[in-house]
Design a protein around this motif. Structure first.
Motif, mmCIF file in Angstrom:
data_model
loop_
_atom_site.group_PDB
_atom_site.id
_atom_site.type_symbol
_atom_site.label_atom_id
_atom_site.label_comp_id
_atom_site.label_asym_id
_atom_site.label_seq_id
_atom_site.Cartn_x
_atom_site.Cartn_y
_atom_site.Cartn_z
ATOM 1 N N ARG A 1 67.464 26.866 18.976
ATOM 2 C CA ARG A 1 66.086 26.848 18.886
ATOM 3 C C ARG A 1 65.359 25.744 17.806
ATOM 4 N NH1 ARG A 1 63.409 32.731 18.393
ATOM 5 N NH2 ARG A 1 61.296 32.317 18.517
ATOM 6 N N GLU A 2 64.282 25.419 18.097
ATOM 7 C CA GLU A 2 63.690 24.373 17.327
ATOM 8 C C GLU A 2 62.558 24.802 16.773
ATOM 9 O OE1 GLU A 2 63.724 20.491 18.887
ATOM 10 O OE2 GLU A 2 65.458 20.947 20.112
ATOM 11 N N ILE A 3 62.095 24.721 15.435
ATOM 12 C CA ILE A 3 61.197 25.327 14.821
ATOM 13 C C ILE A 3 60.419 24.392 13.938
ATOM 14 C CG2 ILE A 3 60.304 27.022 13.035
ATOM 15 C CD1 ILE A 3 62.469 28.898 13.905
ATOM 16 N N SER A 4 58.921 24.199 14.123
ATOM 17 C CA SER A 4 58.045 23.505 13.314
ATOM 18 C C SER A 4 57.226 24.349 12.249
ATOM 19 C CB SER A 4 57.076 22.444 14.011
ATOM 20 O OG SER A 4 56.170 22.056 13.267
ATOM 21 N N ILE A 5 57.005 23.983 11.147
ATOM 22 C CA ILE A 5 56.345 24.915 10.203
ATOM 23 C C ILE A 5 54.570 24.337 10.416
ATOM 24 C CG2 ILE A 5 58.021 25.716 8.900
ATOM 25 C CD1 ILE A 5 56.712 23.845 6.515
ATOM 26 N N GLY A 6 54.523 23.306 11.149
ATOM 27 C CA GLY A 6 53.025 23.025 11.303
ATOM 28 C C GLY A 6 53.084 21.455 11.373
ATOM 29 N N ASP A 7 51.814 20.949 11.969
ATOM 30 C CA ASP A 7 51.572 19.769 12.569
ATOM 31 C C ASP A 7 51.399 18.654 11.225
ATOM 32 O OD1 ASP A 7 51.945 20.861 15.150
ATOM 33 O OD2 ASP A 7 49.909 20.518 15.524
ATOM 34 N N TYR A 8 52.495 18.442 10.655
ATOM 35 C CA TYR A 8 52.508 17.559 9.889
ATOM 36 C C TYR A 8 53.912 16.928 9.561
ATOM 37 C CZ TYR A 8 52.814 21.893 7.578
ATOM 38 O OH TYR A 8 53.342 23.210 7.152
#
Ligand code: SAM
Length: 246
Positions: free
Chosen positions: A127-134
């Motif tokens: 699974r790939e997780i981003s905590i926000g677009d930065y």
């Protein structure tokens, strides 16, 4: 809930989680956090974790062998997942935190530099997780964000289960405003209804404030929110009021 974090900076996990809600959860044994130093799994005398990118270009790339070896050293529990923190991942939100809180173990891989060799993704990442677009300098802060948000949802961590039920996003809305003593501060009074002792009125006021805040700040959330027929009527009134005042 057990978190295993693969990082080249394990010391970053020895302070933040030891305080407050997470600190209590650790003490009570409700969560465990194991920081695994990727550098301990390097194969050369210089303990190298990164190398230049094939094809040229700026920056360095994290080598696959140390990360894969570190991952293979972690004991897997039955209900677990391997997560890569990356700005290219699925956006982390409360619904995802709730889903992850149902697992027994989350293994978090923190990238640095330009990121990790693509073959780690292909071989081990579930699974790939981003905590926000930065873009952050590393996955460690993102891992701490995931650990914090998921841990709060582990039964027993917050004491009363109601604490999470009423928080922002729990029913798709932002939470109502809070007040504590004194009753008046620098000319601003606590709303009278909160001092009334009338619990039904307080509940209605809080729901209305929650709807108002969400409508003003995050109207996008209302499309998916769990709204009762009364909420919908109230929302229409609030929309009319907002239009009149503009
Ligand atoms: N070159 C990468 C790209 O453009 O996708 C960014 C690399 S970033 C400088 C280094 C590491 O920080 C990433 O491998 C990832 O682990 C972490 N990271 C950066 N931003 C993130 C975000 N928004 N969410 C989760 N992890 C992030």
């Amino acid at each position: 809930m057990r978190f295993d974090v693969l990082t080249i900076f394990p010391a970053l996990f020895s302070h933040y989680p030891r305080e407050g809600v997470l600190g209590n959860a650790l003490e009570k044994g409700l969560i465990e956090i194991h920081a695994v130093n990727i550098r301990d799994f390097t194969l050369d005398p210089h303990r190298t974790t990164d190398d230049r990118p094939y094809g040229g270009g700026e920056g360095m790339v994290m080598k696959p062998e140390p990360i894969i070896n570190a991952l293979e050293s972690v004991e897997r529990l039955e209900r677990s997942t391997v997560v890569l923190l990356t700005p290219q991942g699925e956006r982390f939100d409360q619904a995802m935190a709730r889903e992850l809180a149902g697992l027994e173990q989350i293994i978090l891989v923190c990238g640095r530099y330009e990121g990790i060799d693509e073959r780690v993704r292909a071989l081990c990442i579930e699974r790939e997780i981003s905590i926000g677009d930065y873009v952050l300098s590393g996955g460690e802060l993102a891992a701490l964000v995931v650990i914090d948000a998921v841990s709060r949802l582990v039964p027993g961590v917050l004491g009363g289960e109601r604490s999470t039920e009423e928080e922002s996003f729990s029913d798709g809305l932002l939470e109502y405003p809070h007040y504590t003593r004194p009753r008046e501060f620098r000319g601003l009074r606590v709303p009278e209804v909160l001092l009334s002792g009338d619990h039904a009125r307080i509940r209605r006021w809080r729901r209305a404030e929650s709807l108002k805040r969400t409508l003003k700040r995050r109207p996008d959330l209302l499309e998916k929110a769990d709204l009762s027929p009364e909420d919908k009527v109230l929302l229409e009134q609030l929309r009319d009021q907002m239009q009149e005042s503009t």
